[in-house]
Motif scaffolding. Sequence first.
Motif, PDB file in Angstrom:
ATOM      1  N   GLY A   1       4.508 -82.581   8.442  1.00  0.00           N
ATOM      2  CA  GLY A   1       4.224 -81.391   7.634  1.00  0.00           C
ATOM      3  C   GLY A   1       2.854 -81.461   6.976  1.00  0.00           C
ATOM      4  N   ALA A   2       2.496 -82.629   6.441  1.00  0.00           N
ATOM      5  CA  ALA A   2       1.192 -82.792   5.795  1.00  0.00           C
ATOM      6  C   ALA A   2       0.055 -82.621   6.800  1.00  0.00           C
ATOM      7  CB  ALA A   2       1.114 -84.157   5.122  1.00  0.00           C
ATOM      8  N   VAL A   3       0.236 -83.180   7.994  1.00  0.00           N
ATOM      9  CA  VAL A   3      -0.796 -83.053   9.036  1.00  0.00           C
ATOM     10  C   VAL A   3      -0.955 -81.591   9.453  1.00  0.00           C
ATOM     11  CG1 VAL A   3      -1.339 -83.612  11.446  1.00  0.00           C
ATOM     12  CG2 VAL A   3      -0.628 -85.425   9.883  1.00  0.00           C
TER      13      VAL A   3
ATOM     14  N   PHE B   1      -0.138 -78.923   7.699  1.00  0.00           N
ATOM     15  CA  PHE B   1      -0.712 -78.209   6.562  1.00  0.00           C
ATOM     16  C   PHE B   1      -2.223 -78.419   6.510  1.00  0.00           C
ATOM     17  CE2 PHE B   1      -2.236 -77.996   2.221  1.00  0.00           C
ATOM     18  CZ  PHE B   1      -1.687 -76.824   1.749  1.00  0.00           C
ATOM     19  N   GLY B   2      -2.660 -79.668   6.592  1.00  0.00           N
ATOM     20  CA  GLY B   2      -4.090 -79.975   6.546  1.00  0.00           C
ATOM     21  C   GLY B   2      -4.854 -79.380   7.715  1.00  0.00           C
ATOM     22  N   PHE B   3      -4.250 -79.414   8.885  1.00  0.00           N
ATOM     23  CA  PHE B   3      -4.885 -78.836  10.076  1.00  0.00           C
ATOM     24  C   PHE B   3      -5.090 -77.336   9.891  1.00  0.00           C
ATOM     25  CE2 PHE B   3      -4.629 -77.288  14.546  1.00  0.00           C
ATOM     26  CZ  PHE B   3      -5.738 -77.973  15.052  1.00  0.00           C
ATOM     27  N   GLY B   4      -4.034 -76.654   9.433  1.00  0.00           N
ATOM     28  CA  GLY B   4      -4.135 -75.212   9.203  1.00  0.00           C
ATOM     29  C   GLY B   4      -5.137 -74.871   8.112  1.00  0.00           C
ATOM     30  N   TRP B   5      -5.135 -75.659   7.038  1.00  0.00           N
ATOM     31  CA  TRP B   5      -6.069 -75.419   5.932  1.00  0.00           C
ATOM     32  C   TRP B   5      -7.515 -75.592   6.409  1.00  0.00           C
ATOM     33  CZ3 TRP B   5      -7.656 -78.903   1.382  1.00  0.00           C
ATOM     34  CH2 TRP B   5      -8.084 -78.141   0.310  1.00  0.00           C
ATOM     35  N   GLY B   6      -7.749 -76.636   7.202  1.00  0.00           N
ATOM     36  CA  GLY B   6      -9.092 -76.884   7.709  1.00  0.00           C
ATOM     37  C   GLY B   6      -9.550 -75.861   8.733  1.00  0.00           C
ATOM     38  N   LEU B   7      -8.633 -75.312   9.502  1.00  0.00           N
ATOM     39  CA  LEU B   7      -8.986 -74.299  10.499  1.00  0.00           C
ATOM     40  C   LEU B   7      -9.290 -72.946   9.873  1.00  0.00           C
ATOM     41  CD1 LEU B   7      -6.522 -74.713  13.499  1.00  0.00           C
ATOM     42  CD2 LEU B   7      -9.000 -74.803  13.562  1.00  0.00           C
ATOM     43  N   VAL B   8      -8.472 -72.559   8.910  1.00  0.00           N
ATOM     44  CA  VAL B   8      -8.528 -71.188   8.382  1.00  0.00           C
ATOM     45  C   VAL B   8      -9.157 -71.112   7.004  1.00  0.00           C
ATOM     46  CG1 VAL B   8      -7.118 -69.161   7.868  1.00  0.00           C
ATOM     47  CG2 VAL B   8      -6.477 -70.647   9.733  1.00  0.00           C
ATOM     48  N   GLY B   9      -9.018 -72.150   6.194  1.00  0.00           N
ATOM     49  CA  GLY B   9      -9.555 -72.119   4.840  1.00  0.00           C
ATOM     50  C   GLY B   9      -8.600 -71.523   3.832  1.00  0.00           C
ATOM     51  N   LEU B  10      -7.342 -71.380   4.221  1.00  0.00           N
ATOM     52  CA  LEU B  10      -6.327 -70.847   3.309  1.00  0.00           C
ATOM     53  C   LEU B  10      -5.097 -71.739   3.345  1.00  0.00           C
ATOM     54  CD1 LEU B  10      -6.321 -67.012   4.080  1.00  0.00           C
ATOM     55  CD2 LEU B  10      -7.035 -68.090   1.953  1.00  0.00           C
TER      56      LEU B  10
END
Length: 136
Positions: free
Chosen positions: A87-89, A91-100
């Motif tokens: 889940g953390a990976v 979450f971090g992947f999505g945050w880094g891709l989109v910025g949200l």
Amino acid sequence: MKNLVALVCGILFGAGLNISQMTDPQKVLNFLDLSGQWDPSLILVMGGALVVSALGFMISKKLRKPLLSDEFSIPNKSEITKPLIIGAVLFGFGWGLVGLCPGPAVASLAMPSIELIFFLVSMFLGMFIGKKLKTA
């Protein structure tokens, strides 16, 4: 009364996210871009959030019970599990891709865009699939 307090807290949280520009994906992506146009200003936002959170936990330890509930709901798990890491990976992947991340994305609904709607639909779909996988 609980609902009113929840509404006020939600409005305050959303306003804080907007004022700090956490709802601006480019601002967040610049914060995450350590080798390019790094913008360290969000460190202050995160530091402020940690201070407020720490104060809240300190105060809660001195109280017998919360004002609007019968008991505190403080997580007590400290085990690092495979689902937590996955889940953390993600979450971090999505945050880094989109910025949200979820909070700023929901707060951004005040200024919707097609990208935001796509993100939110994807986020809720991912939550639904994750819940189904967990119960399977």
